[in-house]
Motif scaffolding. Structure first.
Motif, PDB file in Angstrom:
ATOM      1  N   PRO A   1      32.727  39.032  53.786  1.00  0.00           N
ATOM      2  CA  PRO A   1      33.803  39.585  54.612  1.00  0.00           C
ATOM      3  C   PRO A   1      34.995  40.083  53.799  1.00  0.00           C
ATOM      4  N   MET A   2      35.142  39.585  52.553  1.00  0.00           N
ATOM      5  CA  MET A   2      36.277  40.014  51.746  1.00  0.00           C
ATOM      6  C   MET A   2      36.307  41.539  51.541  1.00  0.00           C
ATOM      7  N   LEU A   3      35.129  42.142  51.589  1.00  0.00           N
ATOM      8  CA  LEU A   3      35.077  43.587  51.367  1.00  0.00           C
ATOM      9  C   LEU A   3      35.644  44.373  52.550  1.00  0.00           C
ATOM     10  N   GLU A   4      35.880  43.675  53.658  1.00  0.00           N
ATOM     11  CA  GLU A   4      36.403  44.371  54.831  1.00  0.00           C
ATOM     12  C   GLU A   4      37.919  44.471  54.816  1.00  0.00           C
ATOM     13  N   TYR A   5      38.573  43.601  54.038  1.00  0.00           N
ATOM     14  CA  TYR A   5      40.030  43.631  54.057  1.00  0.00           C
ATOM     15  C   TYR A   5      40.524  44.879  53.352  1.00  0.00           C
ATOM     16  N   PRO A   6      41.400  45.629  54.027  1.00  0.00           N
ATOM     17  CA  PRO A   6      41.894  46.873  53.419  1.00  0.00           C
ATOM     18  C   PRO A   6      42.501  46.660  52.034  1.00  0.00           C
ATOM     19  N   TYR A   7      43.206  45.551  51.819  1.00  0.00           N
ATOM     20  CA  TYR A   7      43.829  45.420  50.489  1.00  0.00           C
ATOM     21  C   TYR A   7      42.777  45.153  49.421  1.00  0.00           C
ATOM     22  N   MET A   8      41.671  44.511  49.819  1.00  0.00           N
ATOM     23  CA  MET A   8      40.572  44.342  48.859  1.00  0.00           C
ATOM     24  C   MET A   8      39.854  45.674  48.630  1.00  0.00           C
ATOM     25  N   GLN A   9      39.787  46.463  49.688  1.00  0.00           N
ATOM     26  CA  GLN A   9      39.150  47.783  49.530  1.00  0.00           C
ATOM     27  C   GLN A   9      39.957  48.644  48.562  1.00  0.00           C
ATOM     28  N   ARG A  10      41.280  48.559  48.707  1.00  0.00           N
ATOM     29  CA  ARG A  10      42.128  49.313  47.766  1.00  0.00           C
ATOM     30  C   ARG A  10      41.937  48.790  46.342  1.00  0.00           C
ATOM     31  N   ALA A  11      41.899  47.463  46.227  1.00  0.00           N
ATOM     32  CA  ALA A  11      41.731  46.859  44.901  1.00  0.00           C
ATOM     33  C   ALA A  11      40.415  47.315  44.269  1.00  0.00           C
ATOM     34  N   TYR A  12      39.348  47.336  45.080  1.00  0.00           N
ATOM     35  CA  TYR A  12      38.053  47.758  44.539  1.00  0.00           C
ATOM     36  C   TYR A  12      38.057  49.216  44.114  1.00  0.00           C
ATOM     37  N   LEU A  13      38.643  50.062  44.969  1.00  0.00           N
ATOM     38  CA  LEU A  13      38.677  51.489  44.615  1.00  0.00           C
ATOM     39  C   LEU A  13      39.470  51.680  43.321  1.00  0.00           C
ATOM     40  N   ALA A  14      40.593  50.972  43.209  1.00  0.00           N
ATOM     41  CA  ALA A  14      41.417  51.083  41.998  1.00  0.00           C
ATOM     42  C   ALA A  14      40.636  50.605  40.770  1.00  0.00           C
ATOM     43  N   ALA A  15      39.959  49.462  40.919  1.00  0.00           N
ATOM     44  CA  ALA A  15      39.215  48.904  39.783  1.00  0.00           C
ATOM     45  C   ALA A  15      38.068  49.823  39.373  1.00  0.00           C
ATOM     46  N   LEU A  16      37.413  50.432  40.374  1.00  0.00           N
ATOM     47  CA  LEU A  16      36.316  51.357  40.062  1.00  0.00           C
ATOM     48  C   LEU A  16      36.834  52.561  39.272  1.00  0.00           C
ATOM     49  N   CYS A  17      38.016  53.042  39.654  1.00  0.00           N
ATOM     50  CA  CYS A  17      38.605  54.189  38.938  1.00  0.00           C
ATOM     51  C   CYS A  17      38.954  53.815  37.492  1.00  0.00           C
ATOM     52  N   ILE A  18      39.559  52.645  37.336  1.00  0.00           N
ATOM     53  CA  ILE A  18      39.938  52.201  35.987  1.00  0.00           C
ATOM     54  C   ILE A  18      38.690  52.058  35.112  1.00  0.00           C
ATOM     55  N   ALA A  19      37.642  51.513  35.703  1.00  0.00           N
ATOM     56  CA  ALA A  19      36.405  51.300  34.944  1.00  0.00           C
ATOM     57  C   ALA A  19      35.704  52.612  34.629  1.00  0.00           C
ATOM     58  N   LEU A  20      36.165  53.696  35.266  1.00  0.00           N
ATOM     59  CA  LEU A  20      35.608  55.010  34.933  1.00  0.00           C
ATOM     60  C   LEU A  20      36.405  55.645  33.792  1.00  0.00           C
ATOM     61  N   ILE A  21      37.727  55.740  33.979  1.00  0.00           N
ATOM     62  CA  ILE A  21      38.526  56.486  32.995  1.00  0.00           C
ATOM     63  C   ILE A  21      38.783  55.687  31.722  1.00  0.00           C
ATOM     64  N   GLY A  22      38.795  54.372  31.831  1.00  0.00           N
ATOM     65  CA  GLY A  22      39.006  53.553  30.633  1.00  0.00           C
ATOM     66  C   GLY A  22      37.967  53.852  29.559  1.00  0.00           C
ATOM     67  N   PRO A  23      36.692  53.625  29.851  1.00  0.00           N
ATOM     68  CA  PRO A  23      35.665  53.870  28.835  1.00  0.00           C
ATOM     69  C   PRO A  23      35.516  55.347  28.455  1.00  0.00           C
ATOM     70  N   VAL A  24      35.765  56.265  29.416  1.00  0.00           N
ATOM     71  CA  VAL A  24      35.603  57.693  29.096  1.00  0.00           C
ATOM     72  C   VAL A  24      36.539  58.086  27.956  1.00  0.00           C
ATOM     73  N   VAL A  25      37.796  57.653  28.043  1.00  0.00           N
ATOM     74  CA  VAL A  25      38.743  57.958  26.968  1.00  0.00           C
ATOM     75  C   VAL A  25      38.534  56.994  25.794  1.00  0.00           C
ATOM     76  N   GLY A  26      38.248  55.734  26.121  1.00  0.00           N
ATOM     77  CA  GLY A  26      38.095  54.713  25.096  1.00  0.00           C
ATOM     78  C   GLY A  26      36.977  55.005  24.105  1.00  0.00           C
ATOM     79  N   THR A  27      35.898  55.630  24.575  1.00  0.00           N
ATOM     80  CA  THR A  27      34.773  55.921  23.676  1.00  0.00           C
ATOM     81  C   THR A  27      35.230  56.789  22.505  1.00  0.00           C
TER      82      THR A  27
END
Lengths: 351, 258
Positions: free
Chosen positions: A52-78
């Motif tokens: 159920p935690m995935l239903e909370y809007p603030y967790m949804q925002r947190a997940y979307l933010a974390a997914l974005c960071i995990a994309l751009i971090g390694p792309v530049v980091g490489t």
């Protein structure tokens, strides 16, 4: 938390406090995406997984933010890691902290309403270019000069914060260690925008960035504008670090540019594959870290980094194991080849 | 010296012309009044003791640095203004260091040879053909998808040569390319460079091993801040330019410490 949740649930846009950094019309598509695409998608996922935690809007925002960071971090980091410049991401994160402090100080001293994130972007980008200029003069990255800039940035930040009236120290913890609870729609919006911007810039400039990373001297002889691409690389780093800072924290944000990349480098054959694997490693760490953080009520940034290091450990040991296996394989190949030869001789006779 | 002079008279357009160049990093000059021509199709071996300015001279020739005094022209243009990067294949001294640790395949490195021609956008059929041809020419087609760091030293050097071939360069500049490569692979490597030179590719080589230079080069330049010899390898062996260049080093050191 209540306010944050309300924001995510689609309060009429007029009621959203318009931030000076991003006008409402920029945030609108993010709101729409969170409410009608990402949100419902996560709700379905929550039902499927029984979480159920995935239903909370603030967790949804947190997940979307974390997914974005995990994309751009390694792309530049490489690119950074393989130019042996991993330290610059840490340096820029600490000067970005000074940038936040500058924003808070200016607001309090001159009663302005600057977004601290805006001043952080400005300060980090300016520092990035200054460091690059210094390097162009000195010819090489030096640990010492980076350490001076890193600690200097942090020192200025701490001075400005204590010099600022009012209890702004409250918000500082969130910048230092990161926080999921403070992921506003604005923060998510910035991260989504940065993902698009950083993603397209790296895609566009992939070849020159790769050449400069791999062999800068030959790139210069081949008449590539090496300075331009080196500067682009540090500016991209500043953008990534500042936009990820709110969730990961100043102290830990560099890990997202380094740890997944180090893990991928253990197992990848090609450069493209290493970027892809680094993104996968980071996404896994981000999802696992946010989940752990929610379940056990622990720091999100720290959980993500520990998860990423766990992935690195697995990659490292799997390569070591793979190496041993390949030796064993070669040995048994040789034996079976020998065996096959005998068989062929027999088979030849029979035919 | 005479050979160089006659050659200079024969062809009016050397590929590189270094004319009375002086260069220093801040203080004392690293190069002093150096003049040298590189003719198209030649194989120039640059020899001299450590710190004699060989790499600096190569940088100047390729337009990576600008001389304090004198002029350098490359393909008939001032070297620093020359911008057809695809005509130059450069293997720097430290080039293979990154190649050891970075996850990158042989093909990805050889593709870089096409970057000066196509920095953005898709590779054309001609680009891809040039890459395949380059891989085949140095005999590493079967290694194309291998990680460069997991090749032997000799194989790795071929990757860098293939990169220059993929760009269809007219000039191949090598700065001590066989450091850390075993003797047998070195022999093969210089055989390859010799063959490429025979097909018309101009080669400039910085090499410690005088034997390699006198065997394969068509011209030898012996350097230690000043140019001690520039000409035919056979003549070079007979002169005392080498001992002069190396001996002068001692002298300069003593002189500077006074």
């Amino acid at each position: 938390m209540f306010i944050l949740r309300r924001l995510g649930e689609g309060v009429p846009l007029d009621n959203v406090i318009a931030t000076p950094l991003f006008a409402v019309n920029v945030l609108a598509p993010i709101e729409w995406f969170l409410n009608y695409v990402f949100g419902p998608g996560m709700n379905v996922l929550a039902d499927l997984l029984g979480m159920p935690m995935l239903e909370y809007p603030y967790m949804q925002r947190a997940y979307l933010a974390a997914l974005c960071i995990a994309l751009i971090g390694p792309v530049v980091g490489t690119f950074l890691v393989h130019r042996e410049m991993a330290m610059i991401s840490d340096t820029l994160a600490h000067t970005a902290f000074a940038g936040v402090a500058v924003g808070l100080f200016l607001n309090s001293a001159f009663s302005l309403t600057l977004s601290p994130l805006l001043t952080a972007f400005v300060v980090a980008i300016v520092t990035a270019l200054l460091v690059e200029l210094l390097v162009e003069h000195a010819g090489a990255y030096s640990d010492t000069s980076l350490a001076i800039v890193l600690t200097g940035g942090f020192a200025v930040g701490s001075i400005l914060i204590t010099a600022t009236d009012g209890g702004i120290a409250v918000g500082i913890d969130a910048y230092l260690f990161g926080s999921l609870a403070t992921v506003s729609t604005e923060s998510v919006g910035i991260l989504v925008l940065m993902s698009v911007l950083v993603g397209s810039l790296v895609t566009l400039a992939y070849r020159p960035l790769l050449y400069v990373t791999f062999d800068a001297t030959a790139a210069r002889a081949a008449r590539l504008n090496v300075r331009l691409y080196k500067r682009l690389m540090v500016v991209l780093t500043a953008l990534v670090v500042v936009s990820a800072m709110q969730i990961m924290g100043v102290i830990l944000v560099a890990a997202m540019l380094v740890v997944p990349v180090a893990a991928a480098a253990q197992v990848a054959e090609s450069f493209k594959q290493s970027i892809l694997l680094a993104i996968l490693a980071a996404e896994f760490a981000a999802i696992a870290g946010v989940m752990l953080s929610y379940v056990y009520g622990i720091a999100a940034g720290g959980s993500i980094v520990v998860a990423a290091i766990a992935v690195y450990a697995v990659a490292l040991s799997s390569r070591k194991l793979g190496y041993r296996l390949s030796i064993a394989q070669r040995f048994s190949d040789r034996q079976s080849k020998h065996h096959r030869k005998e068989l062929e001789v027999d088979g030849g006779k029979r035919e | 010296m005479t050979t160089a002079t006659t050659e200079r008279q024969q062809s009016g357009n050397p590929l590189i012309r270094v004319d009375d160049v002086t260069f220093g990093y801040g203080g004392a000059p690293v190069l002093e009044s150096v003049s040298i021509d590189v003719e198209p199709g030649s194989f120039l071996g640059l020899v001299g003791p450590n710190g004699s300015g060989k790499s600096t001279l190569l940088d100047l020739m390729l337009g990576l640095r600008r001389p304090d005094e004198g002029t350098v022209s490359l393909f008939g243009e001032p070297a620093h203004e020359f911008d057809a990067g695809e005509r130059i294949g450069y293997v720097a001294q430290d080039a293979t260091k990154a190649a050891r640790d970075m996850p990158i395949t042989v093909r990805e490195v050889v593709e870089m040879g096409r970057y000066p021609r196509r920095l953005f956008g898709r590779f054309s059929a001609a680009d891809r053909q040039a890459i395949e041809d380059a891989l085949e020419q140095v005999g590493i087609t079967d290694l194309a998808s291998r990680r460069v760091g997991r090749l032997s030293g000799g194989q790795r050097q071929r990757v860098f040569i293939a990169r220059a071939l993929a760009s269809e360069a007219d000039l191949l500049a090598l700065d001590e390319p066989t450091v850390g490569v075993d003797a047998e692979s070195r022999e093969e490597f210089y055989g390859l460079i010799h063959d490429l030179n025979a097909t018309g590719l101009t080669v400039i080589l910085i090499e410690h091993d005088i034997g390699v230079v006198t065997t394969h080069a068509t011209d030898v330049a012996c350097l230690n801040r000043q140019l001690f010899f520039d000409g035919d390898p056979e003549e070079f062996v007979e002169t005392d330019a080498l001992s002069q260049a190396y001996g002068k080093d001692q002298h300069i050191l003593q002189h500077d410490h006074k």
